[in-house]
Design a protein around this motif. Structure first.
Motif, PDB file in Angstrom:
ATOM      1  N   GLY A 828       0.834  -1.188   0.000  1.00  0.00           N
ATOM      2  CA  GLY A 828       0.000   0.000   0.000  1.00  0.00           C
ATOM      3  C   GLY A 828       0.870   1.239   0.000  1.00  0.00           C
ATOM      4  O   GLY A 828       2.025   1.222   0.418  1.00  0.00           O
ATOM      5  N   GLY A 829       0.344   2.329  -0.478  1.00  0.00           N
ATOM      6  CA  GLY A 829       1.076   3.590  -0.435  1.00  0.00           C
ATOM      7  C   GLY A 829       2.342   3.539  -1.260  1.00  0.00           C
ATOM      8  O   GLY A 829       2.338   3.175  -2.433  1.00  0.00           O
ATOM      9  N   VAL A 830       3.490   3.880  -0.624  1.00  0.00           N
ATOM     10  CA  VAL A 830       4.760   3.985  -1.342  1.00  0.00           C
ATOM     11  C   VAL A 830       5.558   2.689  -1.304  1.00  0.00           C
ATOM     12  O   VAL A 830       6.672   2.626  -1.800  1.00  0.00           O
ATOM     13  CB  VAL A 830       5.620   5.138  -0.757  1.00  0.00           C
ATOM     14  CG1 VAL A 830       4.928   6.464  -0.972  1.00  0.00           C
ATOM     15  CG2 VAL A 830       5.919   4.910   0.719  1.00  0.00           C
ATOM     16  N   ASP A 831       5.010   1.646  -0.665  1.00  0.00           N
ATOM     17  CA  ASP A 831       5.737   0.382  -0.616  1.00  0.00           C
ATOM     18  C   ASP A 831       5.998  -0.143  -2.029  1.00  0.00           C
ATOM     19  O   ASP A 831       5.153  -0.029  -2.920  1.00  0.00           O
ATOM     20  CB  ASP A 831       4.940  -0.667   0.166  1.00  0.00           C
ATOM     21  CG  ASP A 831       5.009  -0.429   1.663  1.00  0.00           C
ATOM     22  OD1 ASP A 831       5.765   0.479   2.065  1.00  0.00           O
ATOM     23  OD2 ASP A 831       4.308  -1.122   2.422  1.00  0.00           O
ATOM     24  N   VAL A 832       7.165  -0.716  -2.212  1.00  0.00           N
ATOM     25  CA  VAL A 832       7.559  -1.250  -3.516  1.00  0.00           C
ATOM     26  C   VAL A 832       7.676  -2.762  -3.428  1.00  0.00           C
ATOM     27  O   VAL A 832       8.298  -3.291  -2.508  1.00  0.00           O
ATOM     28  CB  VAL A 832       8.907  -0.638  -3.969  1.00  0.00           C
ATOM     29  CG1 VAL A 832       9.356  -1.271  -5.284  1.00  0.00           C
ATOM     30  CG2 VAL A 832       8.786   0.872  -4.116  1.00  0.00           C
ATOM     31  N   ASP A 833       7.068  -3.436  -4.379  1.00  0.00           N
ATOM     32  CA  ASP A 833       7.199  -4.895  -4.464  1.00  0.00           C
ATOM     33  C   ASP A 833       8.330  -5.211  -5.441  1.00  0.00           C
ATOM     34  O   ASP A 833       8.197  -4.995  -6.646  1.00  0.00           O
ATOM     35  CB  ASP A 833       5.872  -5.494  -4.943  1.00  0.00           C
ATOM     36  CG  ASP A 833       5.951  -7.002  -5.119  1.00  0.00           C
ATOM     37  OD1 ASP A 833       6.972  -7.592  -4.712  1.00  0.00           O
ATOM     38  OD2 ASP A 833       4.988  -7.582  -5.657  1.00  0.00           O
ATOM     39  N   ARG A 834       9.455  -5.709  -4.910  1.00  0.00           N
ATOM     40  CA  ARG A 834      10.599  -6.015  -5.766  1.00  0.00           C
ATOM     41  C   ARG A 834      10.328  -7.190  -6.689  1.00  0.00           C
ATOM     42  O   ARG A 834      11.006  -7.376  -7.683  1.00  0.00           O
ATOM     43  CB  ARG A 834      11.824  -6.320  -4.905  1.00  0.00           C
ATOM     44  CG  ARG A 834      12.373  -5.113  -4.155  1.00  0.00           C
ATOM     45  CD  ARG A 834      13.615  -5.488  -3.361  1.00  0.00           C
ATOM     46  NE  ARG A 834      13.321  -6.397  -2.260  1.00  0.00           N
ATOM     47  CZ  ARG A 834      14.248  -7.045  -1.559  1.00  0.00           C
ATOM     48  NH1 ARG A 834      15.532  -6.910  -1.869  1.00  0.00           N
ATOM     49  NH2 ARG A 834      13.906  -7.839  -0.566  1.00  0.00           N
ATOM     50  N   GLY A 835       9.348  -8.024  -6.333  1.00  0.00           N
ATOM     51  CA  GLY A 835       9.099  -9.226  -7.102  1.00  0.00           C
ATOM     52  C   GLY A 835      10.041 -10.347  -6.717  1.00  0.00           C
ATOM     53  O   GLY A 835      10.847 -10.218  -5.786  1.00  0.00           O
ATOM     54  N   ALA A 836       9.950 -11.452  -7.428  1.00  0.00           N
ATOM     55  CA  ALA A 836      10.824 -12.595  -7.142  1.00  0.00           C
ATOM     56  C   ALA A 836      12.281 -12.178  -7.278  1.00  0.00           C
ATOM     57  O   ALA A 836      12.667 -11.527  -8.250  1.00  0.00           O
ATOM     58  CB  ALA A 836      10.516 -13.732  -8.108  1.00  0.00           C
ATOM     59  N   ILE A 837      13.086 -12.542  -6.292  1.00  0.00           N
ATOM     60  CA  ILE A 837      14.485 -12.131  -6.285  1.00  0.00           C
ATOM     61  C   ILE A 837      15.249 -12.873  -7.380  1.00  0.00           C
ATOM     62  O   ILE A 837      15.213 -14.098  -7.466  1.00  0.00           O
ATOM     63  CB  ILE A 837      15.125 -12.377  -4.911  1.00  0.00           C
ATOM     64  CG1 ILE A 837      14.449 -11.505  -3.853  1.00  0.00           C
ATOM     65  CG2 ILE A 837      16.621 -12.088  -4.955  1.00  0.00           C
ATOM     66  CD1 ILE A 837      14.557 -10.011  -4.091  1.00  0.00           C
TER      67      ILE A 837
END
Length: 893
Positions: A828-837
């Motif tokens: 939510g908000g400014v959180d970033v999902d890096r995805g699978a490493i």
């Protein structure tokens, strides 16, 4: 050792046989960091993802710190006395062959030496074998058949000087990344350099290959015997070398000529066009190195594969010359050192032969031993069969985990459980093998050990201690020495330091060695503690009578012949390829086993590192899309893979990289990390008739979808024990643990399950979302501002971002919006999902790479400049390229 100020210690990586130099820096507060040693000639500062994460694996969590007898803490004297008296009594009552040691390529050379000396020279049995039997035995046997000795002819420099690199059964990008990067760097400098990959799978190593030959399992003998016949037909032989330095060429060529090109194509599953292109490239390229690894060795025809490769190099004189030769790449850090001290059941120390009475006499005289083993002992598979049928009544297992790594692993576990007396010396208090030990002896781990290892190019390097021995831990050489003393052999085992063991090992190598043996480091026979402490990496031979100078970087064998056979000529081995069918209507697929990029063996070390579990966190099986459709397997389904011996539950990965008709699954997962992931429970105790190495890469299998009613994913601070789930796989993450779940039944109290999983503290705030009709459940527990755990349940594979969810364990959750975002299962908000490493070294995910491509980064190099991904060990570069190409293609559509 007390630390007053920061210091840096030069040591050697404890993973694969590349033997990378490591600089371990210990800060004044005791914190350890590692980096590659720029001065070490094996790696010149490079480290792979596993080596880069070594500092994350040295904590004391789960360590075995004190001796135990029947699960209870004991003193060293009591434990050692019991080991010595029980072994002595067993020998007295049943003979020396009633006892056995099973040792490991994780041991240092000094550990290996004293164990071998005790068993072969003082017990008088050769029942000491090693887990190197599982990875290197066929190379040893092939070398000895062809060269008369277990000699690796070339050095790493040859990989950079070659004009053609042939990689056979070697996923170098993942299993030996530093060597892979050396080749990749050389290829960038010399674009005319060619690389051919011979492997049933299109592995990440194919990223640098000009040609990928997707060979049928165990088709290698036919491929290289066919190559020998081709070389003969096309006058591409070095007849002067053959005449001067070899015997048996005519018979080998005649045997190879049995198959014509069509026959080779049928045996290998390759087209005649593919074969013709490969054969003509090999014939035309004088500077050729053939690198081979477990795809060659782990086979019921492994020794013949090795000799088929060597035959081609002997026939063209491409051996021992810069940029040319067959090159066996070892799997463990000290598999080569173990071979030097006779660690296998059919060898003596210093590359002497147990079948040779002169060698036995020389060994006995040097050791002043009361006896010497007169015949080969039981190889690993035979050894555990002898444990099972009662011939072996006392067993000592050192630094290895055979309940997981041996073929027919369930039978091996049953044998160990039934054995009257089992000693295990190891680092961890809990492994699948340690749990069955009557006596547990706490051994030193990497960072605490002091000794030497030998890498794949015959380079001996020091492992140096930079940590204190914790608790009552002792080094392996000292443990074995103390048992030897208590068995009545005190004078022969009176070592006070590892340098004394190394000096004796070196002296033995030069003892009555007039050049008739390849292994000679006799120049180091007089080494003292000070010289040993400062020992620089050097290659053997380094003897007092000729041989290379100390530390020579150009030590090669056999360019001018001078092999170690009685007539000093190499032997061609006549090989007739035979095609074996193991599949059946009930088991129609071929299972191939192996390693993945960021884990190692049975994860006793890498399982401690959050970084190394980011890339792949659970056991899986690769399956071709056509086979997946045939057997009703969807991507990310839980699949049951079975053989006649057992079954495992693993995650399905549907990919065209896999050869149709074959499966691939990694061998790392154990009962400590998964519900039912011990892959070697499926493999057969089928071995190569010459080397005794198991055929771990060719197993008849079947696959079916596991009918899960519910799937789950969870993160939590405490290590979970999700025994009520049918399928589970746990992995360390920063701040806690993550776990994948699947359930045969969905009639579950999810709130109760989550509470037990998290160990929810009293007064915790629980937020939950339930949609019972849709089978969706999300539960999060907060202890103050911190997340205790979060569980996500769905009727199919859970879609939540694993990396993002795991990161929430380290975040502050003060406001309710952030807490609700966890229950929602998305940032939510400014959180970033890096995805699978993708890049473990820098923690870069697939989403970040894709976003960078959309922002203008159109190459792997550009991604590296923007995100650092792929700029350390480089083993993720192939995956980065796949993402870059996919994004560019998507944008063009």
């Amino acid at each position: 050792m007390e630390i007053d100020e920061a210091r840096e210690v030069r040591t050697t990586c404890p993973y694969c046989g590349v033997g990378c130099g490591v600089l371990a820096k210990v800060a004044a507060d005791g914190e350890v960091s590692v980096r590659g040693d720029p001065s070490h000639p094996a790696n010149f500062g490079r480290l792979c993802s596993k080596g880069s994460a070594l500092a994350e694996t040295i904590d004391l969590d789960g360590r075995l710190l004190y001796p135990e007898i029947h699960g209870h803490r004991a003193g060293w004297d009591e434990a050692l006395d019991l080991v010595a008296s029980t072994f002595s009594q067993t020998i007295a009552e049943h003979g020396p062959d009633a006892v056995a040691f099973y040792v490991s390529g994780q041991l240092l050379t000094e550990d290996y030496y004293v164990a071998n000396k005790l068993m072969k020279g003082f017990v008088g049995s050769a029942n000491i074998d090693t887990n190197s039997r599982l990875c290197m035995a066929s190379s040893v046997a092939g070398h000895r058949r062809a060269f008369g000795s277990d000699t690796v002819p070339g050095i790493y420099e040859d990989l950079e000087l070659a004009d053609l690199i042939v990689l056979v059964g070697s996923n170098l990008a993942w299993c030996h990344p530093v060597l892979y990067q050396r080749i990749a760097a050389a290829r960038e400098k010399r674009p005319e350099m060619k690389v051919v990959l011979v492997d049933p799978r299109r592995t990440m190593t194919a990223d640098i290959a000009d040609m990928h030959l997707a060979i049928a399992p165990d088709g290698d003998v036919a491929l290289f015997t066919g190559l020998l016949a081709y070389l003969g037909r096309h006058n591409a032989l070095d007849r002067a070398y053959i005449t001067a330095h070899t015997t048996g060429f005519g018979q080998a060529l005649f045997a190879a000529s049995v198959l014509d090109l069509a026959g080779v194509a049928a045996a290998t599953g390759l087209s005649e066009d593919e074969l013709g292109r490969f054969y003509s490239l090999f014939a035309a390229t004088s500077k050729t190195v053939t690198i081979y690894s477990q795809g060659v060795n782990q086979s019921s025809s492994g020794t013949d594969k090795v000799n088929a490769i060597i035959n081609c190099h002997l026939a063209t004189g491409r051996i021992g010359r810069p940029g040319a030769g067959p090159f066996s790449v070892t799997g463990q850090p000290n598999a080569m050192g173990g071979r030097e001290v006779g660690g296998m059941a059919n060898m003596l120390a210093a590359h002497m032969e147990i079948e040779n009475p002169e060698h036995r006499d020389r060994m006995q005289r040097f050791w002043t031993a009361p006896a010497i083993a007169e015949r080969p002992g039981l190889k690993a598979v035979e050894m555990f069969q002898a444990v099972a049928d009662g011939r072996i009544k006392a067993l000592w297992i050192m630094a290895t985990n055979p309940v997981d790594s041996m073929p027919d692993a369930d039978a091996v576990e049953a044998a160990i459980k039934a054995c009257p007396f089992v000693v295990v010396s190891d680092v961890l208090a809990r492994t699948d093998t340690v749990r069955h030990a009557h006596i547990r002896l706490p051994a030193a781990a990497w960072g605490e050990k002091d000794g030497t290892v030998t890498n794949s190019e015959r380079r001996i390097s020091r492992q140096r201690a930079f940590l204190d021995l914790p608790g009552e831990v002792r080094p392996d050489w000292q443990i074995v020495t103390e048992v030897g003393k208590r068995m009545g052999f005190g004078e022969a085992f009176s070592y006070a330091s590892p340098s004394e063991v190394f000096a004796e090992h070196a002296a033995l190598s030069g003892f009555e060695n007039d050049g008739a043996r390849d292994f000679d480091i006799g120049a180091y026979a007089g080494v003292d503690d000070e010289t040993y402490a400062a020992l620089e990496p050097f290659q053997w031979p380094a003897g007092q009578r000729g041989g290379a100078e100390h530390g020579s970087s150009s030590t090669r064998f056999f360019a001018d012949g001078n092999f170690y056979t009685p007539d000093r000529k190499a032997r061609f081995i006549a090989i007739r390829p035979a095609v074996e069918t193991r599949t059946s209507p009930d088991y129609p697929l071929i299972l191939n086993t192996g390693r993945i990029r960021d884990h190692w063996h049975t994860m006793t070390r890498t399982g401690k590192s959050p970084r190394l579990s980011q890339h792949i966190a659970e056991p899986f099986v690769e399956i071709h899309p056509a086979d997946a459709q045939r057997f009703g397997i969807g991507d990310a389904d839980i699949a049951r893979v079975s053989s006649v011996r057992g079954d495992v539950l693993v995650r399905a990965l549907v990919t065209a990289r896999q050869r149709q008709g074959s499966l691939f699954a990694p061998m790392h997962w154990t009962d400590q990390f998964s519900a039912k992931g011990r892959l070697d429970a499926l493999t057969a105790p089928l071995t190569d008739p010459v080397s005794g190495q198991p055929a771990l890469k060719h197993v008849a299998a079947r696959i079916e979808k596991f009918a899960a009613k519910a799937f789950g994913f969870a993160v939590m601070r405490q290590r979970p024990a999700p025994d009520t789930a049918t399928y589970w796989a746990v992995a360390k993450c920063k701040g806690g643990w993550r776990v994948e779940l699947a359930f045969a039944d969905d009639d579950i109290d999810w709130a109760g399950f989550a509470g037990a999983l998290f160990g929810t503290p009293p007064g915790a705030e629980i937020l939950a979302y339930h949609d019972r009709d849709a089978g969706q459940h999300r539960i999060a527990a907060f202890d103050g501002d911190h997340l205790s755990g979060a569980l996500f349940v769905a009727p199919g594979p859970v879609a939540v971002s694993r990396g993002w969810a795991a990161e929430q364990l380290n975040a502050d959750h003060v406001d309710r919006r952030g807490r609700l975002a966890i229950v929602a299962g998305r940032p939510g908000g400014v959180d970033v999902d890096r995805g699978a490493i993708v890049c473990s070294c820098f923690g870069v995910g697939a989403n970040q790479i894709a976003q960078a491509v959309r922002g203008g980064c159109a190459s792997v190099e550009a991604i590296g400049a923007a995100l650092h991904a792929g700029t350390n060990c480089g083993s993720c570069r192939a995956e980065i390229r796949i993402i870059v190409d996919a994004q560019i293609l998507q944008a063009a559509e």
